[in-house]
Design a protein around this motif. Structure first.
Motif, PDB file in Angstrom:
ATOM      1  N   SER A 161      79.158  38.187  25.062  1.00 46.32           N
ATOM      2  CA  SER A 161      78.171  37.391  24.330  1.00 46.32           C
ATOM      3  C   SER A 161      77.230  36.732  25.327  1.00 46.32           C
ATOM      4  N   ILE A 162      75.995  36.487  24.899  1.00 46.50           N
ATOM      5  CA  ILE A 162      75.077  35.745  25.756  1.00 46.50           C
ATOM      6  C   ILE A 162      75.583  34.322  25.991  1.00 46.50           C
ATOM      7  N   PHE A 163      76.503  33.849  25.171  1.00 44.23           N
ATOM      8  CA  PHE A 163      77.108  32.546  25.407  1.00 44.23           C
ATOM      9  C   PHE A 163      77.991  32.564  26.657  1.00 44.23           C
ATOM     10  N   GLY A 164      78.334  33.760  27.135  1.00 48.33           N
ATOM     11  CA  GLY A 164      79.090  33.859  28.372  1.00 48.33           C
ATOM     12  C   GLY A 164      78.359  33.255  29.559  1.00 48.33           C
ATOM     13  N   TYR A 165      77.038  33.121  29.446  1.00 53.50           N
ATOM     14  CA  TYR A 165      76.273  32.501  30.531  1.00 53.50           C
ATOM     15  C   TYR A 165      76.738  31.069  30.783  1.00 53.50           C
ATOM     16  N   LEU A 220      82.976  25.671  25.236  1.00 57.36           N
ATOM     17  CA  LEU A 220      83.201  26.162  26.594  1.00 57.36           C
ATOM     18  C   LEU A 220      84.373  27.134  26.642  1.00 57.36           C
ATOM     19  N   ALA A 221      85.382  26.915  25.791  1.00 56.63           N
ATOM     20  CA  ALA A 221      86.501  27.847  25.735  1.00 56.63           C
ATOM     21  C   ALA A 221      86.030  29.215  25.258  1.00 56.63           C
ATOM     22  N   TYR A 222      85.146  29.230  24.257  1.00 54.64           N
ATOM     23  CA  TYR A 222      84.586  30.502  23.789  1.00 54.64           C
ATOM     24  C   TYR A 222      83.760  31.159  24.889  1.00 54.64           C
ATOM     25  N   ALA A 223      82.894  30.372  25.546  1.00 57.98           N
ATOM     26  CA  ALA A 223      82.049  30.920  26.604  1.00 57.98           C
ATOM     27  C   ALA A 223      82.899  31.493  27.741  1.00 57.98           C
TER      28      ALA A 223
END
Length: 305
Positions: A149-153, A172-175
């Protein structure tokens, strides 16, 4: 420039695929398209009722029933992962799509006492890929597509706090888990040249995971973000295209990241630049994550076949 569409998927007759979390959203769109293109697709779903509904939806749309099957899989329970893998012990597997995930959950643990986002999104898929490795290596040109996911950034791997005990934020846990998905895809590509390992992300897509995750979150900011998904995000069908491109394009290279063309948020699929920060490109980070994942799951990932 010619754009890649669903109609560009090659004939997949005779190929076998597994899609996790295929009962809705991106997973359902991917499973339906693969089956339409001739593959036999196994829907790996935690909820049997919703999984059966997805099978009915796919076959009701004209896909022959013999191309679609359903098997239970709970990525929050490693015994379920092992049981699922055992069902494929004597079968060839051409395409594995590691799609299922959770987002925005309060601090909880899986059956095996892992923080839920990291346990389901990363460790469950790590153990599943390891369990299905013999079936993948039996195929002529196997592919593993892992959704990031782009949230990984916004993620960073805190190896001293993977369980969230020292500090916990659901976002942050999801990222962190989505960054782990990307690094796993890269590390598998480095370790096994007999498998095409790719990462893909849907950009800003309207999925149950995204909108539901933000609706569950605290505060007006979370609810506004969830509402914006209905107004600004592209559809699940569009969001599924990078995954389908990674799973079927004949010329895609192992280790590539596939996402939407327009700022990685919207549009048709292309190979995109990694969104992670420079330190995360260090292969030592991926190697450490691999070793830690083997230790936590009790899984020996034998990429030698």
């Amino acid at each position: 420039m010619k754009v890649w569409r669903r109609r560009d998927i090659p004939d997949l007759t005779g190929r076998r695929a597994v899609v996790t979390g295929a009962n809705s959203g991106i997973g359902l769109a991917v499973a339906r398209a693969l089956a339409w293109s001739g593959a036999h697709v196994t829907l790996a779903c935690r909820d049997a009722g919703r999984g059966a509904g997805a099978v009915a939806l796919i076959t009701g749309g004209g896909v022959p029933a013999e191309r679609v099957s359903l098997l239970p899989l709970d990525l929050a329970d490693l015994s379920s992962v092992r049981a699922f893998s055992a069902r494929f012990a004597d079968d060839r597997l051409d395409i594995l799509v590691n799609n299922a995930g959770v987002l925005g959950r309060p601090k909880r643990q899986t059956v095996d006492c892992f923080e839920t986002h990291f346990g389901v999104n990363h460790l469950g898929h790590f153990a599943l890929t390891a369990g299905l490795l013999p079936s993948l290596l039996a195929a002529d040109d196997p592919r593993v597509v892992t959704l990031t996911s782009i949230f990984g950034y916004f993620g960073f791997l805190d190896f001293d706090n993977l369980d969230g005990e020292r500090f916990y934020s659901r976002w942050l846990a999801y990222a962190q888990s989505k960054l782990a998905n990307l690094l796993f895809a890269w590390e598998l590509a480095r370790r096994c040249d007999r498998i095409r390992s790719l990462a893909a992300h849907p950009g800003y897509a309207r999925t149950n995971l995204f909108t539901g995750g933000f609706r569950r979150g605290p505060g007006i900011d979370a609810r506004l973000l969830g509402f914006s998904g209905y107004l600004l995000a592209q559809s699940s069908d569009m969001g599924s295209l990078p995954v389908l491109y990674a799973a079927t394009h004949p010329d895609v290279r192992s280790g590539a990241l596939i996402g939407p063309a327009l700022a990685q948020w919207w549009g048709f699929p292309v190979e995109v630049r990694p969104f992670v920060r420079l330190p995360d490109h260090d292969p030592a980070i991926g190697a450490r994550l691999w070793a830690e994942s083997e230790r936590l799951t009790g899984t020996r990932f034998d990429v030698t076949g």
